[in-house]
Design an enzyme around this catalytic site. Structure first.
Site, short mmCIF file in Angstrom:
data_model
loop_
_atom_site.label_atom_id
_atom_site.label_comp_id
_atom_site.label_asym_id
_atom_site.label_seq_id
_atom_site.Cartn_x
_atom_site.Cartn_y
_atom_site.Cartn_z
N GLU A 33 -9.88 6.49 3.38
CA GLU A 33 -10.74 5.48 4.00
C GLU A 33 -9.85 4.29 4.36
O GLU A 33 -8.82 4.09 3.73
CB GLU A 33 -11.84 5.04 3.03
CG GLU A 33 -11.44 3.93 2.04
CD GLU A 33 -10.35 4.32 1.04
OE1 GLU A 33 -10.19 5.52 0.78
OE2 GLU A 33 -9.64 3.42 0.54
N LYS A 35 0.81 -1.22 0.00
CA LYS A 35 0.00 0.00 0.00
C LYS A 35 0.85 1.28 0.00
O LYS A 35 0.43 2.31 -0.49
CB LYS A 35 -0.95 0.00 1.19
CG LYS A 35 -2.00 -1.10 1.05
CD LYS A 35 -3.33 -0.68 1.59
CE LYS A 35 -4.43 -1.63 1.17
NZ LYS A 35 -4.29 -2.98 1.75
N SER A 95 1.65 -9.86 -0.96
CA SER A 95 1.24 -8.46 -0.77
C SER A 95 1.55 -7.87 0.59
O SER A 95 1.79 -6.67 0.71
CB SER A 95 -0.25 -8.30 -1.08
OG SER A 95 -1.03 -9.13 -0.25
C1 LIG Z 1 -5.20 -4.00 1.57
C2 LIG Z 1 -4.52 -5.27 1.30
C3 LIG Z 1 -4.92 -6.12 0.24
C4 LIG Z 1 -6.14 -5.86 -0.60
O1 LIG Z 1 -6.08 -4.72 -1.38
P1 LIG Z 1 -5.80 -4.75 -2.94
O2 LIG Z 1 -6.13 -3.38 -3.37
O3 LIG Z 1 -6.71 -5.78 -3.55
O4 LIG Z 1 -4.38 -5.10 -3.14
C5 LIG Z 1 -4.19 -7.27 0.00
N1 LIG Z 1 -3.12 -7.60 0.75
C6 LIG Z 1 -2.71 -6.81 1.77
C7 LIG Z 1 -1.53 -7.24 2.57
C8 LIG Z 1 -3.39 -5.63 2.08
O5 LIG Z 1 -2.98 -4.88 3.10
#
Ligand SMILES: *Cc1c(COP(=O)(O)O)cnc(C)c1O
Length: 409
Positions: free
Chosen positions: A128, A106, A394
């Site tokens: 948000e 993010k 992610s």
């Molecule tokens: C917020 C988040 C997501 C989901 O958001 P996307 O916009 O779909 O990437 C996925 N993995 C992690 C670790 C997150 O913090």
């Protein structure tokens, strides 16, 4: 029958460019656009007129690259997961977004958007947040730049995600509870939009995923595309070719998946696979499997796939993972899914939990619950021994330890 099954696929890939970047009105095929109240028009119009020039300017690129490197910790490693590979009989690389500052992908987006906000002369930032990850990433860059930060968060999520609320406050942000609806992410987004309407001049709204009215989906996808940009040169370094066989990512709004897919969308040989949250199961009524169950509809300013009832009312989503607990999905993914360029596989809470424990014990990496959905794809899809599969890891699982510890394992 699902909307996907009723819709003819893309028989050739002539229009792939339009799946990577939308047309001038923000459409990816028939999804996207800017469906906004009149009151929001000046803000969105200002952004639409300026974003590409700013993003492409040398001054922006220099500072963006500098901060991604020295502040966020990029390039993130492309790590060959040997034990996981042996377990599934295929070659698996993990793109380590979990090693970014604040623990997830993010920060790529918030660093980019704070630089954009500065160049638009904005002094106040709103956002948000659901699980609090985007709120923390936004509060972080506001502290870095000395800008005021207000984060809207569902009252229920404030209760459920206390550590991230504390982090945001420590970073100097004001956390405002959203009291409407079921007091989660959708409701926080409504409150943020309301704030923006009331403060059109001095405020920039940092949306946390590839959702919202045009130009947000394109803006966020471009900022996150650094993920696939790095994968390409790292693949050349490690495998001698830029393209892996497949790329796997979890999909909430879809920003880490958009970033991981971006530079491969026109590379037809690369399989793109997203994992969406099935919650208790696609057919249980407690799910967030938007692409499997959704029909075209409008939420938060864009036309996309949406979980809704026969009257077009949004059905409250459910997933164990707060980051995937959203009834919509970015319009790019709706288009990639409907046209068959990407596949989206629903993963249940239980399947994601099992995958999280497996990665922890095979590789010594505790993934975020969101990320674990992508890892669970290996239980559903068979990959060949000569395949090279890249998983977008992610985020890290520190924030989910409570959930992991409470589970049966
Ligand atoms: C917020 C988040 C997501 C989901 O958001 P996307 O916009 O779909 O990437 C996925 N993995 C992690 C670790 C997150 O913090």
């Amino acid at each position: 029958m699902s909307y996907l099954a009723e819709t003819p696929g893309l028989s050739n890939f002539e229009s792939l460019v339009n799946l990577k970047t939308p047309d001038a009105d923000g459409f990816y095929g028939s999804f996207g656009g800017a469906f906004i109240p009149e009151m929001l028009h000046p803000n969105v119009e200002e952004l639409r007129n300026c974003y590409l020039d700013i993003l492409e300017s040398e001054d922006f690129q220099t500072e963006f690259r500098h901060l991604l490197k020295d502040y966020a910790g990029r390039a993130t490693p492309l790590y060959l997961a040997r034990r996981l590979s042996a377990h599934y009989g295929t070659k698996i690389y993990l793109k380590r977004e979990d090693l970014c500052h604040t623990g997830a992908h993010k920060i790529n987006n918030t660093v980019g958007q704070i630089l954009l906000a500065q160049r638009l002369g904005k002094r106040r930032i709103i956002a948000e947040t659901g699980a609090g990850q985007h709120g923390v990433a936004t509060a972080t860059v506001c502290a870095l730049m000395g800008l005021e930060c207000v984060v809207y968060m569902g009252a229920l999520d404030i209760e459920r995600q206390a550590p991230n609320v504390a982090r945001m406050r420590m970073l100097g942000a004001t956390v405002v509870p959203a009291m409407s609806g079921n007091q989660t992410l959708k409701d926080a987004t409504n409150e943020a939009i309301r704030d923006w309407i009331c403060n059109p001049v001095d405020t920039h709204y940092i949306i946390g995923s590839v959702v919202g009215p045009h130009p947000y989906p394109d803006l966020v996808a471009r900022l996150q595309s650094v993920i696939s940009e790095e994968i390409r040169w790292q693949m050349v370094e490690k495998e001698g070719v830029a393209n892996p066989t497949s790329i796997l990512a979890c999909v909430g709004g879809g920003s880490n998946a958009a970033g991981a897919f971006y530079h491969f969308i026109e590379e037809k040989s690369v399989r793109l696979i997203g994992a969406e949250a099935a919650g208790h199961g696609v057919n249980t009524g407690e799910t967030a499997a938007t692409i499997a169950l959704g029909k075209p509809g409008i939420l938060h300013g864009s036309l996309s796939m949406l979980i809704q009832n026969g009257d077009g009312q949004v059905i409250e989503p459910y997933s164990i993972s707060a980051g995937l607990d959203y009834p919509g999905v970015g319009p790019m993914h709706a288009a990639l899914g409907v046209l068959g360029r990407a596949e989206y596989i629903p993963i249940t809470d239980g399947e994601a939990m099992a995958a999280a424990f497996q990665l922890s014990r095979l590789e010594g990496i505790i993934p975020a619950l969101e990320t674990a959905h992508a890892l669970a794809i290996f239980e559903k899809e068979k990959f060949g021994k000569d395949d090279v599969v890249v998983v977008c890891l992610s985020g890290r699982g520190d924030k989910d330890l409570g959930t992991y510890v409470a589970s049966a394992y």
